[in-house]
Design a protein around this motif. Sequence first.
Motif, PDB file in Angstrom:
ATOM      1  N   PRO A   1       0.820  -1.213   0.000  1.00  0.00           N
ATOM      2  CA  PRO A   1       0.000   0.000   0.000  1.00  0.00           C
ATOM      3  C   PRO A   1       0.854   1.262   0.000  1.00  0.00           C
ATOM      4  N   ALA A   2       0.197   2.391  -0.166  1.00  0.00           N
ATOM      5  CA  ALA A   2       0.882   3.691  -0.160  1.00  0.00           C
ATOM      6  C   ALA A   2       0.094   4.671   0.700  1.00  0.00           C
ATOM      7  N   GLY A   3       0.815   5.609   1.284  1.00  0.00           N
ATOM      8  CA  GLY A   3       0.190   6.646   2.095  1.00  0.00           C
ATOM      9  C   GLY A   3       0.717   8.013   1.722  1.00  0.00           C
ATOM     10  N   ARG A   4       0.014   9.024   2.135  1.00  0.00           N
ATOM     11  CA  ARG A   4       0.438  10.396   1.873  1.00  0.00           C
ATOM     12  C   ARG A   4      -0.061  11.278   3.000  1.00  0.00           C
ATOM     13  N   ALA A   5       0.422  12.525   3.016  1.00  0.00           N
ATOM     14  CA  ALA A   5      -0.004  13.484   4.030  1.00  0.00           C
ATOM     15  C   ALA A   5      -0.134  14.860   3.407  1.00  0.00           C
ATOM     16  N   ALA A   6      -1.051  15.615   3.949  1.00  0.00           N
ATOM     17  CA  ALA A   6      -1.291  16.963   3.443  1.00  0.00           C
ATOM     18  C   ALA A   6      -0.228  17.924   3.945  1.00  0.00           C
ATOM     19  N   GLY A   7      -0.034  18.973   3.183  1.00  0.00           N
ATOM     20  CA  GLY A   7       0.778  20.086   3.643  1.00  0.00           C
ATOM     21  C   GLY A   7      -0.136  21.210   4.100  1.00  0.00           C
ATOM     22  N   THR A   8       0.451  22.315   4.445  1.00  0.00           N
ATOM     23  CA  THR A   8      -0.329  23.481   4.840  1.00  0.00           C
ATOM     24  C   THR A   8       0.295  24.722   4.230  1.00  0.00           C
ATOM     25  N   THR A   9      -0.378  25.834   4.331  1.00  0.00           N
ATOM     26  CA  THR A   9       0.151  27.107   3.839  1.00  0.00           C
ATOM     27  C   THR A   9       0.072  28.142   4.949  1.00  0.00           C
ATOM     28  N   ILE A  10       0.879  29.179   4.815  1.00  0.00           N
ATOM     29  CA  ILE A  10       0.847  30.270   5.785  1.00  0.00           C
ATOM     30  C   ILE A  10       0.777  31.604   5.046  1.00  0.00           C
ATOM     31  N   ASP A  11       0.211  32.615   5.702  1.00  0.00           N
ATOM     32  CA  ASP A  11       0.149  33.983   5.186  1.00  0.00           C
ATOM     33  C   ASP A  11       1.011  34.870   6.076  1.00  0.00           C
ATOM     34  N   LEU A  12       1.817  35.716   5.460  1.00  0.00           N
ATOM     35  CA  LEU A  12       2.711  36.606   6.194  1.00  0.00           C
ATOM     36  C   LEU A  12       2.417  38.053   5.809  1.00  0.00           C
ATOM     37  N   THR A  13       2.494  38.936   6.783  1.00  0.00           N
ATOM     38  CA  THR A  13       2.215  40.359   6.552  1.00  0.00           C
ATOM     39  C   THR A  13       3.307  41.201   7.178  1.00  0.00           C
ATOM     40  N   LYS A  14       3.726  42.252   6.419  1.00  0.00           N
ATOM     41  CA  LYS A  14       4.708  43.221   6.913  1.00  0.00           C
ATOM     42  C   LYS A  14       4.074  44.607   6.851  1.00  0.00           C
ATOM     43  N   ILE A  15       4.058  45.296   7.980  1.00  0.00           N
ATOM     44  CA  ILE A  15       3.514  46.661   8.058  1.00  0.00           C
ATOM     45  C   ILE A  15       4.652  47.618   8.373  1.00  0.00           C
ATOM     46  N   TRP A  16       4.753  48.687   7.533  1.00  0.00           N
ATOM     47  CA  TRP A  16       5.783  49.706   7.726  1.00  0.00           C
ATOM     48  C   TRP A  16       5.169  50.951   8.367  1.00  0.00           C
ATOM     49  N   GLU A  17       5.807  51.459   9.396  1.00  0.00           N
ATOM     50  CA  GLU A  17       5.419  52.732  10.012  1.00  0.00           C
ATOM     51  C   GLU A  17       6.627  53.656   9.967  1.00  0.00           C
ATOM     52  N   ASP A  18       6.595  54.594   9.008  1.00  0.00           N
ATOM     53  CA  ASP A  18       7.710  55.519   8.820  1.00  0.00           C
ATOM     54  C   ASP A  18       7.375  56.879   9.406  1.00  0.00           C
ATOM     55  N   MET A  19       8.395  57.588   9.854  1.00  0.00           N
ATOM     56  CA  MET A  19       8.225  58.902  10.450  1.00  0.00           C
ATOM     57  C   MET A  19       8.585  60.017   9.486  1.00  0.00           C
TER      58      MET A  19
END
Length: 751
Positions: free
Chosen positions: A549-567
Motif C-alpha cells: 500500500p501507499a500513504g500520503r499526508a497533506a501540507g499546509t500554507t501560511i500567510d505573512l504580513t509586513k507593516i511599515w510605520e515611517d516617520m
Amino acid sequence: MKSYRRKLIQFTAALSLITPLFLDTAGILLNGQGNASMLADTSVIAPNYATGEERAHPNNSWSQAGQDDVINHTGNTSDGLNDFVASPGIASEKSDFISNYITYSNGAYAIRQFAQETSTPGLYDVYTNIRGNQTVDVRPMSIVLVSDHSSSMADNNKMVLLDEAIENFADTLSNYVRTNRIDPDRIRIGHTAYGNGVYTTGARYVPLGNYSTDQTNLLKNATPAAPEANQGTFTQAGLRQAYAMLEAEYADRKKIVILLTDGVPTLANRITGATDNNGNNTIDVNEVISTTTESQAYLQGYTTAGQTANNFGNSTTTAPADLIGRPIDGAGTQPGITPRHVQGTTSGPTYNSVFPATTFSAKNLENKGIEVHGIGIAINAGTAGGNVSSGGNTASYPGFSLAEIENYMRELTYNASYYQNVYAASDLTTYLNQTLLQLFDTVRNGIVQIKIGEHFTYTGASTLPVDYFVNGQASNLQTYEATYDNGVIRLNNLDLGLGQEVQIHHQVHLQTERTDFSPDTWRFISDPVATYFIPNPAISTTELPFAVPAGRAAGTTIDLTKIWEDMSAENASRPEHIELEIQRSTPVDESSWQIANYLLTGRVEDNKWTATKLDSLTLEGGEAKVALPLFNNNGEYFTYKIVRENGADAYSSSISQDGKTVTNTERWKFEVIKQSNEGISPAGAVFELKTADGTIVNTGISRADGLVLWEDAAFRFSKDTTYHLIETTALPAHNVAGPWTIAVVLTTRFP
C-alpha cells in the motif's frame, strides 16, 4: 528414580510433533474436492504500480470510504494470473479473508498487504496475510517414531492414548499413500521406544521399511497396553537409536525423527567433554562436546532411609552414605544428585541436569541432516524438582518452571516451531486432524519479510504477535512471533496448509519532518522490492512480492504580513526586502529543521507587504526548499510563527501574537550640538543617553564644531520610549547642562 522427579504429567498430544515437515511442496496440489492438479510454480506475480509514482496503478487500486490518504492494490483476477481486479475493487477489513489477495496457481498460497488510516494523522495500521494450501507430491523420506515408554506413561491412560494416536496416524498416512498412488519406497517408516534403555527387539521395535499394509500393522502393534515397571525416561538413548536406524538410509532421502514423550527426560549419559563458553562454571545446553554412549544404563537410585529402595530393578543396592540418590546419568562413580564434573575430572564446570547431554544428541542428529520434530508434552510447572536425603545427607535437585521446560524442549527440535504442547486430552482428535492437514502444507519453513518504506517509521515492539486462523476463525493450534530489527519485520519457519492463514499487524508513521517531504505525494508504506514471501526455501528461494500500500499526508500554507510605520515621507530607510525566520513547533526528530526563512519583498512606497498561501520555505543558506507539513512525525499539528526578521536595521520590530504579522516602525536618528557662549571650543563635552529605567544606551563626545559623535553611530530612537540625555562632563569653565527628557511619540504619520 522417576518418583523423585515427581513427573506428574498429562499426556494429551502424543503426535503433536508430527507437524510440518514430512512432505515437500512441489508438483501436485490437492484442492478442496480432493482432486489432484499441478501445483503452482514460483513464477513471480508482479504488482502493477503507477509509472513514476509510489502507489498502485489507478486502474488496480482500492481505498476505504473516507480514507483519502491511503491507497491499496487489488488482488489478481484468477489464481496464477498476473492480471488484477479493476478499480475501485472491494474494500478489505482485517477480518476479511477473501478480497484483494494475490493467489498463485491452484491456490497454492495467497498473499495480501493493505493499510488503513487511524485516528492519528499519518499513522497507519498495516495488515499482512499469508495463506497456505495442500500438496500431494512427496519427496522420498524416512521417518522414525521415537516413543516414550517410561513408567509415567501408565498414568491417566496415556499409553492407551499413545497407541490410539499412532494407529490413527498409521491409518491416515496409509490411506494417503494408497489414494495418491505413491510408490511404497517414497515413504519409509520405523519405530523405537525407550524407558531405562532402548527397545531394539520385540514388538516395540519396528525396523525402517517401505510404507505398506504390513508396516502399518507393525506400527499399530508397537505400543503395548502399559509400560514396564520402574522405567525412567532415557530420551537421549532413544534419539541415538533413531540415528542408528536412519544412518543406513540413502543420503538423498529426507530423514525425520518424531519424538513422542509425556515429559522431561530423567536419564542421560555421562558427559565426557564440554566447554564453558559463558564462563558461569556450569555445563549448559549447547556446551557439551561428547558423552558416553551406553543405551542400557545400570542406574543407581536411592530413597530416603527407611523406605523400600527402588532402583529401577536394582532394589538390593545399598545407598552409600556419601551419595544422595537421583539418577541423572548411567552407571558411574557419581550417579547421584551431587553436581558432577566431566567424567575423569575433579574440577572445572559441573552439571546437575539431563538436558545438556540430551540436547547434545538431538543436535548431533540435526548436524547429520536429520530433523527432530515437535514434542508433545504437558507438564505442570514445578514438578521437575525436589529434595532427597540419604545417609544423613540432604540435597535439592533442580526444579524447572513450565516456561523453562518448554524452552529446553524446543532446543531438542530442529527449530522452535516444531515444538507443540497440547494440554487437554479432549483436544487430541481435533489437534490430530489439524496435524494431518499440515502433512500436506504448501508453505513449509516459509519466510515473510516486510521492509518499512523509506518515508515511514515503524512504531511498536521488537517482537510482534502473529494471529493464526483456520478457515477464517482464530485458532491457537499454532503460534508464531515476528521480529522487528533495523527497519525490517521478519517471520521465519512458517508452516501453513489447507485453510490455514496468518496475519501480521504493525503500525507505521509517515515521516513528515524530512526535508524532502512533499505534500499529497504517495509514498510506499512498505518497500515494494524488499517486502516478499518465500513459501518453501528448500525448493526455491524465489521472492514473491507483496502488492504494498501507499500513504500520503497533506501540507499546509501560511500567510505573512509586513507593516511599515515611517516617520518621514521619503521612506529613505526602507529596504527592498527583508528576511523572515519562521519556526515550526514542535518537531519530534530533533535533527529535523525547526527554523526556515522567507524573503519578503515589496514596493518601497507600499506600507503593507503580504505573502499569501506560502507552501514552502528556504533553509539557511538559501539552497534547499522545504515544504510545510500539516503535522509532525507523531501526527501532532504544527504551528508556524515568525520569530525574527533580518534586514530592517533602521526600524524597530514587533511580532503579532499569532506570529503571522511583523510591524516595523522607523526609528529616528538625532543630533546633539554643543555650543559655548564664552568663546571656548565646544570640543570635549561628554554625554550619556539613558532609558527611563537608567540603562545607558549610548555615549558620545562633542568635537570642535560642537557635533556630538556617538559611540553607536547607528543608534535610533524607538517609538513610545522615553530617554534621558545627560551631560556628564562639561566644557572648561562651564557647568553641566541638562538633563533633558526626550519622549518619542508618533502622533502623525506621513502618507
